[in-house]
Design a protein around this motif. Sequence first.
Motif, PDB file in Angstrom:
ATOM      1  N   MET A 212       0.885  -0.986  -0.253  1.00 44.17           N
ATOM      2  CA  MET A 212       0.566   0.168   0.038  1.00 44.17           C
ATOM      3  C   MET A 212       0.953   1.591  -0.046  1.00 44.17           C
ATOM      4  O   MET A 212       2.220   1.657   0.765  1.00 44.17           O
ATOM      5  CB  MET A 212      -1.120   0.184   1.054  1.00 44.17           C
ATOM      6  CG  MET A 212      -1.715  -1.109   1.077  1.00 44.17           C
ATOM      7  SD  MET A 212      -3.029  -0.851   2.592  1.00 44.17           S
ATOM      8  CE  MET A 212      -4.042   0.822   1.670  1.00 44.17           C
ATOM      9  N   THR A 213      -0.127   2.174  -0.485  1.00 41.42           N
ATOM     10  CA  THR A 213       1.067   4.108  -0.127  1.00 41.42           C
ATOM     11  C   THR A 213      -0.545   4.540   0.225  1.00 41.42           C
ATOM     12  O   THR A 213      -1.033   4.443  -0.303  1.00 41.42           O
ATOM     13  CB  THR A 213       1.515   4.143  -2.333  1.00 41.42           C
ATOM     14  OG1 THR A 213       2.401   3.007  -2.317  1.00 41.42           O
ATOM     15  CG2 THR A 213       1.693   5.495  -1.257  1.00 41.42           C
ATOM     16  N   PRO A 214      -0.395   5.600   1.349  1.00 37.77           N
ATOM     17  CA  PRO A 214       0.997   5.543   2.158  1.00 37.77           C
ATOM     18  C   PRO A 214       1.763   4.669   2.655  1.00 37.77           C
ATOM     19  O   PRO A 214       0.200   2.841   3.055  1.00 37.77           O
ATOM     20  CB  PRO A 214       0.132   6.290   3.448  1.00 37.77           C
ATOM     21  CG  PRO A 214      -0.565   7.550   2.578  1.00 37.77           C
ATOM     22  CD  PRO A 214      -1.380   5.719   2.082  1.00 37.77           C
ATOM     23  N   TYR A 215       3.076   3.897   2.635  1.00 34.26           N
ATOM     24  CA  TYR A 215       3.726   2.743   3.535  1.00 34.26           C
ATOM     25  C   TYR A 215       2.985   2.552   4.850  1.00 34.26           C
ATOM     26  O   TYR A 215       3.127   1.646   5.124  1.00 34.26           O
ATOM     27  CB  TYR A 215       5.182   3.100   3.206  1.00 34.26           C
ATOM     28  CG  TYR A 215       5.702   3.770   1.581  1.00 34.26           C
ATOM     29  CD1 TYR A 215       5.312   2.142   0.977  1.00 34.26           C
ATOM     30  CD2 TYR A 215       5.668   4.499   0.579  1.00 34.26           C
ATOM     31  CE1 TYR A 215       5.607   2.652  -0.640  1.00 34.26           C
ATOM     32  CE2 TYR A 215       6.172   4.535  -0.146  1.00 34.26           C
ATOM     33  CZ  TYR A 215       6.453   3.479  -1.436  1.00 34.26           C
ATOM     34  OH  TYR A 215       6.347   3.777  -2.621  1.00 34.26           O
ATOM     35  N   GLY A 239      -4.565   9.550   5.502  1.00 35.15           N
ATOM     36  CA  GLY A 239      -4.292  10.179   4.043  1.00 35.15           C
ATOM     37  C   GLY A 239      -5.205   8.547   3.727  1.00 35.15           C
ATOM     38  O   GLY A 239      -5.042   7.760   3.969  1.00 35.15           O
ATOM     39  N   ALA A 240      -6.024   9.526   2.152  1.00 40.81           N
ATOM     40  CA  ALA A 240      -6.310   8.595   1.472  1.00 40.81           C
ATOM     41  C   ALA A 240      -5.324   7.359   0.274  1.00 40.81           C
ATOM     42  O   ALA A 240      -3.851   7.743   0.642  1.00 40.81           O
ATOM     43  CB  ALA A 240      -7.315   8.759   0.286  1.00 40.81           C
ATOM     44  N   GLN A 241      -5.762   6.395   0.249  1.00 41.54           N
ATOM     45  CA  GLN A 241      -5.227   5.002  -0.832  1.00 41.54           C
ATOM     46  C   GLN A 241      -4.427   5.716  -1.823  1.00 41.54           C
ATOM     47  O   GLN A 241      -5.646   6.240  -3.026  1.00 41.54           O
ATOM     48  CB  GLN A 241      -5.805   4.065  -0.812  1.00 41.54           C
ATOM     49  CG  GLN A 241      -4.916   3.279  -1.561  1.00 41.54           C
ATOM     50  CD  GLN A 241      -5.994   2.149  -1.541  1.00 41.54           C
ATOM     51  OE1 GLN A 241      -6.485   0.560  -1.037  1.00 41.54           O
ATOM     52  NE2 GLN A 241      -6.663   1.632  -2.285  1.00 41.54           N
ATOM     53  N   THR A 242      -2.523   5.392  -2.605  1.00 38.08           N
ATOM     54  CA  THR A 242      -2.820   5.919  -3.316  1.00 38.08           C
ATOM     55  C   THR A 242      -2.365   4.738  -4.807  1.00 38.08           C
ATOM     56  O   THR A 242      -2.695   5.166  -5.461  1.00 38.08           O
ATOM     57  CB  THR A 242      -1.901   7.092  -3.614  1.00 38.08           C
ATOM     58  OG1 THR A 242      -0.773   6.536  -3.007  1.00 38.08           O
ATOM     59  CG2 THR A 242      -2.699   8.536  -2.750  1.00 38.08           C
ATOM     60  N   VAL A 243      -1.995   3.885  -3.354  1.00 40.06           N
ATOM     61  CA  VAL A 243      -1.682   2.633  -4.579  1.00 40.06           C
ATOM     62  C   VAL A 243      -2.007   1.535  -3.346  1.00 40.06           C
ATOM     63  O   VAL A 243      -1.838   1.161  -2.410  1.00 40.06           O
ATOM     64  CB  VAL A 243      -0.430   2.434  -4.499  1.00 40.06           C
ATOM     65  CG1 VAL A 243       0.081   0.963  -5.066  1.00 40.06           C
ATOM     66  CG2 VAL A 243      -0.041   3.290  -5.300  1.00 40.06           C
ATOM     67  N   ALA A 244      -3.149   0.542  -4.132  1.00 38.99           N
ATOM     68  CA  ALA A 244      -4.012  -0.097  -3.365  1.00 38.99           C
ATOM     69  C   ALA A 244      -2.917  -2.014  -3.241  1.00 38.99           C
ATOM     70  O   ALA A 244      -1.541  -2.163  -3.423  1.00 38.99           O
ATOM     71  CB  ALA A 244      -4.955  -1.271  -4.258  1.00 38.99           C
ATOM     72  N   GLY A 245      -3.183  -2.268  -2.159  1.00 34.97           N
ATOM     73  CA  GLY A 245      -2.664  -2.913  -1.439  1.00 34.97           C
ATOM     74  C   GLY A 245      -3.405  -4.526  -1.319  1.00 34.97           C
ATOM     75  O   GLY A 245      -4.015  -4.751  -1.412  1.00 34.97           O
ATOM     76  N   THR A 246      -2.899  -5.469  -0.233  1.00 30.27           N
ATOM     77  CA  THR A 246      -3.527  -6.735   0.586  1.00 30.27           C
ATOM     78  C   THR A 246      -3.414  -6.814   1.634  1.00 30.27           C
ATOM     79  O   THR A 246      -2.467  -6.796   2.277  1.00 30.27           O
ATOM     80  CB  THR A 246      -2.549  -8.028  -0.373  1.00 30.27           C
ATOM     81  OG1 THR A 246      -2.988  -7.549  -1.846  1.00 30.27           O
ATOM     82  CG2 THR A 246      -2.867  -9.011  -0.337  1.00 30.27           C
ATOM     83  N   ILE A 247      -4.441  -7.657   1.794  1.00 30.54           N
ATOM     84  CA  ILE A 247      -4.918  -7.546   3.533  1.00 30.54           C
ATOM     85  C   ILE A 247      -4.206  -8.947   3.618  1.00 30.54           C
ATOM     86  O   ILE A 247      -5.882 -10.062   3.040  1.00 30.54           O
ATOM     87  CB  ILE A 247      -5.819  -7.039   4.338  1.00 30.54           C
ATOM     88  CG1 ILE A 247      -6.484  -5.101   3.330  1.00 30.54           C
ATOM     89  CG2 ILE A 247      -5.832  -7.177   5.807  1.00 30.54           C
ATOM     90  CD1 ILE A 247      -7.512  -4.792   4.107  1.00 30.54           C
ATOM     91  N   THR A 248      -3.706  -9.932   4.331  1.00 31.88           N
ATOM     92  CA  THR A 248      -3.815 -11.486   4.838  1.00 31.88           C
ATOM     93  C   THR A 248      -3.554 -11.964   5.630  1.00 31.88           C
ATOM     94  O   THR A 248      -2.688 -11.235   6.613  1.00 31.88           O
ATOM     95  CB  THR A 248      -2.183 -12.199   3.681  1.00 31.88           C
ATOM     96  OG1 THR A 248      -2.395 -11.246   2.626  1.00 31.88           O
ATOM     97  CG2 THR A 248      -2.461 -13.305   3.666  1.00 31.88           C
ATOM     98  N   SER A 249      -4.294 -12.289   6.475  1.00 24.56           N
ATOM     99  CA  SER A 249      -3.782 -13.468   7.693  1.00 24.56           C
ATOM    100  C   SER A 249      -3.346 -14.015   7.875  1.00 24.56           C
ATOM    101  O   SER A 249      -2.848 -14.847   6.554  1.00 24.56           O
ATOM    102  CB  SER A 249      -5.428 -13.537   8.085  1.00 24.56           C
ATOM    103  OG  SER A 249      -5.479 -15.032   9.043  1.00 24.56           O
ATOM    104  N   ILE A 250      -2.779 -14.518   9.052  1.00 25.41           N
ATOM    105  CA  ILE A 250      -1.472 -15.527   9.031  1.00 25.41           C
ATOM    106  C   ILE A 250      -2.560 -16.353   8.956  1.00 25.41           C
ATOM    107  O   ILE A 250      -1.467 -17.642   9.089  1.00 25.41           O
ATOM    108  CB  ILE A 250      -1.159 -15.185  10.559  1.00 25.41           C
ATOM    109  CG1 ILE A 250      -1.784 -15.081  11.841  1.00 25.41           C
ATOM    110  CG2 ILE A 250      -0.451 -13.734  10.514  1.00 25.41           C
ATOM    111  CD1 ILE A 250      -1.079 -15.399  12.911  1.00 25.41           C
TER     112      ILE A 250
END
Length: 341
Positions: A212-215, A239-250
């Motif tokens: 994600m961004t913001p880092y 801050g708002a998201q500018t680059v999408a990322g991933t949410i991952t459960s362990i």
Amino acid sequence: MRYLRRQTLNRRAAYDNTLYVDTNRAVVMGSRVSLTLPTGDETEYPAIYENGMIRYNSGDYDAITNPNGGQVEVYQGSSWRALRYKESGAITQQTLGVGDGDTVYFGPLNPVPPDTSQSGYMWTGANLLVIVENVIQLHSTNYLVVQNPTFSAETYYGTLSRTELVTATRLYFNTSLQTTGASGSGTTATLTFAAQPAAPFSIGEAILVTGMTPYGYNGEAVVTSCNETSVSYISTTTGAQTVAGTITSIHTIYPAVDITGAAVSGTGIPALTTVVSYTADDATGALTSIDISNPITGSPITAGTSITIAESFQTGDGYCLHFSSPVPPGKPVTVLHGFDQ
């Protein structure tokens, strides 16, 4: 002196050059209009084939039964082969799933590899462009293409993302999703994702946010709140998201094989319970839910409870990629077909 008249198909016009045989026995087409080839579908081939035959295949395209449908084809090298044009061909992008640090087989490939190729050349996995996340893989070094591989037995350990009541036959798991937005208050970060049928992360579940961004939103965290469209955790980032990322459960499960029919066990799960059907996230390949053959008994199964899914060995159907080492967790495997066309 002997007059040699060239042979034409028009007996009424001696100088008609539409189609004729010259004195060197060459067939010459002098028409400035066009030539219509013999036309027929895949059921109308000639009874006897000879190299050099040409026709237009008027049948509908089918990757298996009529791969030359809608194409001009020539009989050469014991097979009918479509002509290749200078224009770019279609490229098919196929996502084969996401690595889990254990799986080495990904497939099946679609479209399937062609039966024929250029004379003197045999199709190999080098005709594919294989990418793990954003890293190009090398054929023979990083992967091979194998047909109908045998998958070893797999056992998966996941945790429920919500409490399931007695008589329920659908279980929802802590999973992995791509983000669609972000916001932060200075004490709590909230990430959004596409609407889910149930909360995809249980409160208290450990998650890893990446890409994600913001880092500042990235890193390990513990879920403090979650619903069908968002998850929250402690963070000072704003801050708002500018680059999408991933949410991952362990505890995310990435099915390496079809788990339909796999044995399911855990607190509240009756004996001899199996997976009737299951769903996985399209983007990450992570398991999101399973339907089970027997309803929950005894008492509700609380969120965060561990569930075991055990699948016996299977024989794959079709062509698959076989990596030389397991694909790392969370890394998507993508194949580009047809870039060599």
